[in-house]
Design a protein around this motif. Structure first.
Motif, PDB file in Angstrom:
ATOM      1  N   PRO A 210       2.662  -7.615  -4.701  1.00  0.00           N
ATOM      2  CA  PRO A 210       2.178  -7.427  -6.067  1.00  0.00           C
ATOM      3  C   PRO A 210       2.011  -5.954  -6.464  1.00  0.00           C
ATOM      4  O   PRO A 210       2.182  -5.601  -7.627  1.00  0.00           O
ATOM      5  CB  PRO A 210       0.818  -8.125  -6.074  1.00  0.00           C
ATOM      6  CG  PRO A 210       0.794  -8.992  -4.882  1.00  0.00           C
ATOM      7  CD  PRO A 210       1.741  -8.407  -3.893  1.00  0.00           C
ATOM      8  N   THR A 211       1.704  -5.111  -5.514  1.00  0.00           N
ATOM      9  CA  THR A 211       1.447  -3.702  -5.827  1.00  0.00           C
ATOM     10  C   THR A 211       2.724  -2.869  -5.882  1.00  0.00           C
ATOM     11  O   THR A 211       2.863  -2.020  -6.771  1.00  0.00           O
ATOM     12  CB  THR A 211       0.488  -3.092  -4.784  1.00  0.00           C
ATOM     13  OG1 THR A 211      -0.676  -3.910  -4.692  1.00  0.00           O
ATOM     14  CG2 THR A 211       0.083  -1.678  -5.162  1.00  0.00           C
TER      15      THR A 211
ATOM     16  N   ARG B 106       1.777 -11.671   6.909  1.00  0.00           N
ATOM     17  CA  ARG B 106       2.212 -12.398   5.715  1.00  0.00           C
ATOM     18  C   ARG B 106       1.162 -12.288   4.609  1.00  0.00           C
ATOM     19  O   ARG B 106       1.496 -12.052   3.444  1.00  0.00           O
ATOM     20  CB  ARG B 106       2.485 -13.861   6.047  1.00  0.00           C
ATOM     21  CG  ARG B 106       3.074 -14.645   4.872  1.00  0.00           C
ATOM     22  CD  ARG B 106       3.356 -16.106   5.214  1.00  0.00           C
ATOM     23  NE  ARG B 106       4.399 -16.192   6.221  1.00  0.00           N
ATOM     24  CZ  ARG B 106       4.251 -16.811   7.396  1.00  0.00           C
ATOM     25  NH1 ARG B 106       3.110 -17.392   7.709  1.00  0.00           N
ATOM     26  NH2 ARG B 106       5.245 -16.859   8.250  1.00  0.00           N
ATOM     27  N   PHE B 107      -0.103 -12.413   4.970  1.00  0.00           N
ATOM     28  CA  PHE B 107      -1.176 -12.294   3.979  1.00  0.00           C
ATOM     29  C   PHE B 107      -1.158 -10.909   3.345  1.00  0.00           C
ATOM     30  O   PHE B 107      -1.213 -10.767   2.132  1.00  0.00           O
ATOM     31  CB  PHE B 107      -2.543 -12.590   4.623  1.00  0.00           C
ATOM     32  CG  PHE B 107      -3.675 -12.489   3.654  1.00  0.00           C
ATOM     33  CD1 PHE B 107      -3.977 -13.543   2.806  1.00  0.00           C
ATOM     34  CD2 PHE B 107      -4.434 -11.321   3.567  1.00  0.00           C
ATOM     35  CE1 PHE B 107      -5.020 -13.451   1.895  1.00  0.00           C
ATOM     36  CE2 PHE B 107      -5.471 -11.218   2.655  1.00  0.00           C
ATOM     37  CZ  PHE B 107      -5.759 -12.292   1.812  1.00  0.00           C
ATOM     38  N   TRP B 108      -1.064  -9.863   4.168  1.00  0.00           N
ATOM     39  CA  TRP B 108      -1.052  -8.493   3.656  1.00  0.00           C
ATOM     40  C   TRP B 108       0.157  -8.251   2.752  1.00  0.00           C
ATOM     41  O   TRP B 108       0.027  -7.670   1.673  1.00  0.00           O
ATOM     42  CB  TRP B 108      -1.064  -7.498   4.822  1.00  0.00           C
ATOM     43  CG  TRP B 108      -1.078  -6.064   4.415  1.00  0.00           C
ATOM     44  CD1 TRP B 108      -2.121  -5.350   3.911  1.00  0.00           C
ATOM     45  CD2 TRP B 108       0.023  -5.152   4.471  1.00  0.00           C
ATOM     46  NE1 TRP B 108      -1.737  -4.056   3.657  1.00  0.00           N
ATOM     47  CE2 TRP B 108      -0.427  -3.905   3.992  1.00  0.00           C
ATOM     48  CE3 TRP B 108       1.353  -5.272   4.881  1.00  0.00           C
ATOM     49  CZ2 TRP B 108       0.390  -2.782   3.918  1.00  0.00           C
ATOM     50  CZ3 TRP B 108       2.171  -4.155   4.813  1.00  0.00           C
ATOM     51  CH2 TRP B 108       1.689  -2.929   4.328  1.00  0.00           C
TER      52      TRP B 108
ATOM     53  N   TRP C  53       2.255  -1.813   8.112  1.00  0.00           N
ATOM     54  CA  TRP C  53       0.912  -2.402   8.024  1.00  0.00           C
ATOM     55  C   TRP C  53      -0.036  -1.767   9.044  1.00  0.00           C
ATOM     56  O   TRP C  53      -1.195  -1.476   8.738  1.00  0.00           O
ATOM     57  CB  TRP C  53       0.996  -3.909   8.217  1.00  0.00           C
ATOM     58  CG  TRP C  53      -0.307  -4.633   8.146  1.00  0.00           C
ATOM     59  CD1 TRP C  53      -1.300  -4.479   7.218  1.00  0.00           C
ATOM     60  CD2 TRP C  53      -0.768  -5.648   9.041  1.00  0.00           C
ATOM     61  NE1 TRP C  53      -2.341  -5.345   7.482  1.00  0.00           N
ATOM     62  CE2 TRP C  53      -2.034  -6.074   8.597  1.00  0.00           C
ATOM     63  CE3 TRP C  53      -0.222  -6.242  10.169  1.00  0.00           C
ATOM     64  CZ2 TRP C  53      -2.775  -7.053   9.242  1.00  0.00           C
ATOM     65  CZ3 TRP C  53      -0.951  -7.231  10.804  1.00  0.00           C
ATOM     66  CH2 TRP C  53      -2.221  -7.625  10.344  1.00  0.00           C
TER      67      TRP C  53
ATOM     68  N   ASN D  47       2.111 -10.534   1.144  1.00  0.00           N
ATOM     69  CA  ASN D  47       2.133 -11.368  -0.064  1.00  0.00           C
ATOM     70  C   ASN D  47       0.986 -11.087  -1.027  1.00  0.00           C
ATOM     71  O   ASN D  47       1.140 -11.218  -2.232  1.00  0.00           O
ATOM     72  CB  ASN D  47       2.142 -12.851   0.312  1.00  0.00           C
ATOM     73  CG  ASN D  47       3.438 -13.243   1.001  1.00  0.00           C
ATOM     74  OD1 ASN D  47       4.449 -12.557   0.905  1.00  0.00           O
ATOM     75  ND2 ASN D  47       3.401 -14.347   1.719  1.00  0.00           N
ATOM     76  N   GLU D  48      -0.168 -10.706  -0.497  1.00  0.00           N
ATOM     77  CA  GLU D  48      -1.335 -10.508  -1.358  1.00  0.00           C
ATOM     78  C   GLU D  48      -1.539  -9.057  -1.800  1.00  0.00           C
ATOM     79  O   GLU D  48      -2.187  -8.807  -2.794  1.00  0.00           O
ATOM     80  CB  GLU D  48      -2.604 -11.011  -0.656  1.00  0.00           C
ATOM     81  CG  GLU D  48      -2.576 -12.483  -0.310  1.00  0.00           C
ATOM     82  CD  GLU D  48      -2.404 -13.378  -1.525  1.00  0.00           C
ATOM     83  OE1 GLU D  48      -3.015 -13.113  -2.579  1.00  0.00           O
ATOM     84  OE2 GLU D  48      -1.635 -14.357  -1.424  1.00  0.00           O
ATOM     85  N   PHE D  49      -0.999  -8.122  -1.033  1.00  0.00           N
ATOM     86  CA  PHE D  49      -1.206  -6.717  -1.390  1.00  0.00           C
ATOM     87  C   PHE D  49       0.110  -5.987  -1.669  1.00  0.00           C
ATOM     88  O   PHE D  49       0.314  -5.432  -2.744  1.00  0.00           O
ATOM     89  CB  PHE D  49      -1.985  -5.994  -0.271  1.00  0.00           C
ATOM     90  CG  PHE D  49      -2.022  -4.500  -0.449  1.00  0.00           C
ATOM     91  CD1 PHE D  49      -2.792  -3.921  -1.444  1.00  0.00           C
ATOM     92  CD2 PHE D  49      -1.262  -3.677   0.363  1.00  0.00           C
ATOM     93  CE1 PHE D  49      -2.803  -2.538  -1.631  1.00  0.00           C
ATOM     94  CE2 PHE D  49      -1.271  -2.298   0.188  1.00  0.00           C
ATOM     95  CZ  PHE D  49      -2.047  -1.728  -0.810  1.00  0.00           C
TER      96      PHE D  49
ATOM     97  N   SER E 167       7.090  -5.150  -7.576  1.00  0.00           N
ATOM     98  CA  SER E 167       7.125  -5.921  -8.817  1.00  0.00           C
ATOM     99  C   SER E 167       8.521  -5.922  -9.437  1.00  0.00           C
ATOM    100  O   SER E 167       8.904  -6.867 -10.101  1.00  0.00           O
ATOM    101  CB  SER E 167       6.093  -5.386  -9.810  1.00  0.00           C
ATOM    102  OG  SER E 167       6.353  -4.018 -10.068  1.00  0.00           O
TER     103      SER E 167
END
Length: 192
Positions: free
Chosen positions: A102-103, A93-95, A132, A97-99, A106
């Motif tokens: 956004p990358t 989830r972190f990977w 991942w 949502n954070e990478f 969009s």
């Protein structure tokens, strides 16, 4: 006129001596080959003893030959037990949502849907996790060299995005407008 074709006795004797010389030469060659064969057989026996000795040493050491082991990676998320699954899902989830989002995500439209509740789509979780895992390996230059990220985009990211966002993909019924959150789980096909 006599047509006697019998060779003179001296010529026959000379031919006989030549044949005897050739037989002695052939006998010498055969003796040489026999000596080489005996030497090779001895070497083969010594080699066989060496192999047997090595096999015994390996067996004594428990078969532990020196191997380079690959770094351990987390197993595929869909095979994990409950607590392990939740831990791996939190890291995923972190990977995502954070990478990843956004990358690469969009744009949200009817032709490129997304689901903010992606973790509720098992097929999406499986695809994102596989992508991942590939990302972790292919962005490590010590493992894959400098071309790894290109390979990751071509072989993993692009096909995964195409599947998730396809008109019949996991997110087909989900949000198609950036400002309107929508989440629809598709029915699973019947199993007989």
């Amino acid at each position: 006129m006599s047509t006697d074709t019998t060779p003179p006795l001296a010529a026959v004797a000379e031919d006989l001596e030549d044949a005897k010389a050739k037989l002695r030469e052939l006998d010498g060659t055969i003796t040489d080959f026999a000596g080489q064969l005996e030497a090779n057989t001895t070497q083969l026996g010594e080699l066989s003893d060496t192999v047997t000795d090595l096999d015994a040493r390996i067996a004594e050491s428990g078969g532990a030959a020196e191997k380079q082991e690959r770094p351990s990676a987390p197993p595929f998320i869909m095979r994990l037990k409950s607590d392990e699954y939740l831990t791996e899902l939190a890291a995923l989830r972190f990977w995502v949502n954070e990478f990843l989002v956004p990358t690469y995500f969009s744009e949200v439209s009817s032709s490129a849907p997304w689901c903010a509740s992606w973790q509720e789509h098992p097929a999406a979780v499986a695809r994102l996790h596989a992508c991942w895992l590939a990302f972790q390996e292919l962005t490590n230059p010590e493992i894959c060299g400098l071309a790894g990220p290109s390979v990751w985009h071509r072989d993993h990211l692009d096909p995964m995005v195409a599947q998730l966002r396809a008109p019949t993909g996991q997110f087909a019924g989900c949000m198609t407008m950036p400002d309107r959150h929508q989440h629809v789980l598709l029915d699973a096909p019947p199993v007989h």
